[in-house]
Scaffold this active site. Sequence first.
Site, PDB file in Angstrom:
ATOM      1  N   GLU A  26       0.808  -1.217   0.000  1.00  0.00           N
ATOM      2  CA  GLU A  26       0.000   0.000   0.000  1.00  0.00           C
ATOM      3  C   GLU A  26       0.846   1.274   0.000  1.00  0.00           C
ATOM      4  O   GLU A  26       0.328   2.357   0.270  1.00  0.00           O
ATOM      5  CB  GLU A  26      -0.930  -0.024   1.212  1.00  0.00           C
ATOM      6  N   SER A 152      -6.718  -3.086   2.644  1.00  0.00           N
ATOM      7  CA  SER A 152      -7.070  -2.522   1.338  1.00  0.00           C
ATOM      8  C   SER A 152      -7.392  -3.568   0.282  1.00  0.00           C
ATOM      9  O   SER A 152      -7.127  -3.386  -0.900  1.00  0.00           O
ATOM     10  CB  SER A 152      -5.946  -1.604   0.826  1.00  0.00           C
ATOM     11  N   TYR A 226      -8.822   2.599  -5.134  1.00  0.00           N
ATOM     12  CA  TYR A 226      -7.905   3.721  -5.295  1.00  0.00           C
ATOM     13  C   TYR A 226      -7.784   4.247  -6.720  1.00  0.00           C
ATOM     14  O   TYR A 226      -6.912   5.070  -6.998  1.00  0.00           O
ATOM     15  CB  TYR A 226      -6.521   3.324  -4.752  1.00  0.00           C
ATOM     16  N   ASP A 267     -15.604  -2.092   7.839  1.00  0.00           N
ATOM     17  CA  ASP A 267     -16.159  -2.511   6.558  1.00  0.00           C
ATOM     18  C   ASP A 267     -17.161  -3.637   6.769  1.00  0.00           C
ATOM     19  O   ASP A 267     -16.901  -4.573   7.545  1.00  0.00           O
ATOM     20  CB  ASP A 267     -15.041  -2.979   5.623  1.00  0.00           C
ATOM     21  N   GLU A 283     -13.930  -6.305   8.771  1.00  0.00           N
ATOM     22  CA  GLU A 283     -12.661  -5.942   9.409  1.00  0.00           C
ATOM     23  C   GLU A 283     -12.716  -4.500   9.882  1.00  0.00           C
ATOM     24  O   GLU A 283     -13.594  -3.725   9.481  1.00  0.00           O
ATOM     25  CB  GLU A 283     -11.494  -6.128   8.442  1.00  0.00           C
ATOM     26  N   ASN A 285     -10.161  -1.227  10.066  1.00  0.00           N
ATOM     27  CA  ASN A 285      -8.910  -0.655   9.567  1.00  0.00           C
ATOM     28  C   ASN A 285      -8.499   0.465  10.513  1.00  0.00           C
ATOM     29  O   ASN A 285      -9.204   1.467  10.643  1.00  0.00           O
ATOM     30  CB  ASN A 285      -9.144  -0.135   8.144  1.00  0.00           C
ATOM     31  N   GLY A 289      -7.333   5.344   4.901  1.00  0.00           N
ATOM     32  CA  GLY A 289      -6.714   6.261   3.954  1.00  0.00           C
ATOM     33  C   GLY A 289      -7.153   7.700   4.143  1.00  0.00           C
ATOM     34  O   GLY A 289      -8.254   7.996   4.622  1.00  0.00           O
TER      35      GLY A 289
END
Length: 320
Positions: A26, A152, A226, A267, A283, A285, A289
């Site tokens: 990432e 990601s 992304y 998520d 999950e 995170n 981002g």
Amino acid sequence: MGNPARGEDELTQLHVAVLMGGWSAERPVSLVSGEGVAKACEALGHRVTRIDMDRDLPVRLVETKPDIVFNALHGTPGEDGSVQGMLDLMGIRYTHSGMVTSVIAIDKELTKQALVPHGIRMPAGRVVKSESLYSADPLSRPYVLKPVNEGSSVGVAIVTREGNYGDPIGRDVEGPWQHFDELLAEPFIKGRELTTAVIGSGDKARAFGVTELIPRNGFYDFDAKYTDGLTVHVCPADVPEEIRQACMDMAVAGHNILGCKGTSRADFRWDDEAGVDGLFLLEINTQPGMTPLSLVPEQAKLVGMSYEDLVQAIIDEALA
């Protein structure tokens, strides 16, 4: 090694080291996140040092002497507790979650062990050796294979009866089994992709809202996340109130059970034919981002918080 605590009148201007880059899959995303954070800090009046992480990081930090490190790394070693432990040892304050939380949250199986006993619904599954996939499926198809400790959607595969991975999976077929010794196998949950951002910690933690993600290619993978134009963000999501509230409640509960700080993003997959019983947390995170396409700034804007306000709020919590 960080500067001593300042008085309230001095907190408006800080020396912020923005840590970005690194060497995980990432890295490109982290560089964009870090540059966005750095520009926001400068707009807020802070002095900024940009650090593209390498193995000389401790020396760089001793030379830099920041008041705080803004951790804009994604993936290992910036999200798995390694950098957090180093900063703890050096006595430098930093944003987002601490070492123990990061160790657990980066590992999807450990996250399940922490959250499911508290009543948070997550997909059943098990860790399997990649070598075993070449002889038999670990679960009934369709199922999902993903690395245990990557974020990601790196290296995620959906194995279906109609797919081209083979039955059983072919040893020479490209997939995460060629790159990871172990994978997490989970049943595939049909339905919709939802996500919820959380800021703060403890009784001050709050969820921003719920976004639905509609990937144009049908799968919300790394490229869909992304690459501009590959995913439609419906913010706020067009879902029933009970689903919106369930997402926000589960996101805050998971955030606090794991001990997250700063921001996190939960998520979900939602089988909209099953109501609230079809909502599953996938999950959490701990280093979401901060790019122009990222979900946390988008949701913060929904509740009236600008990108700069979001960055400052994350810094303020780390200093508190």
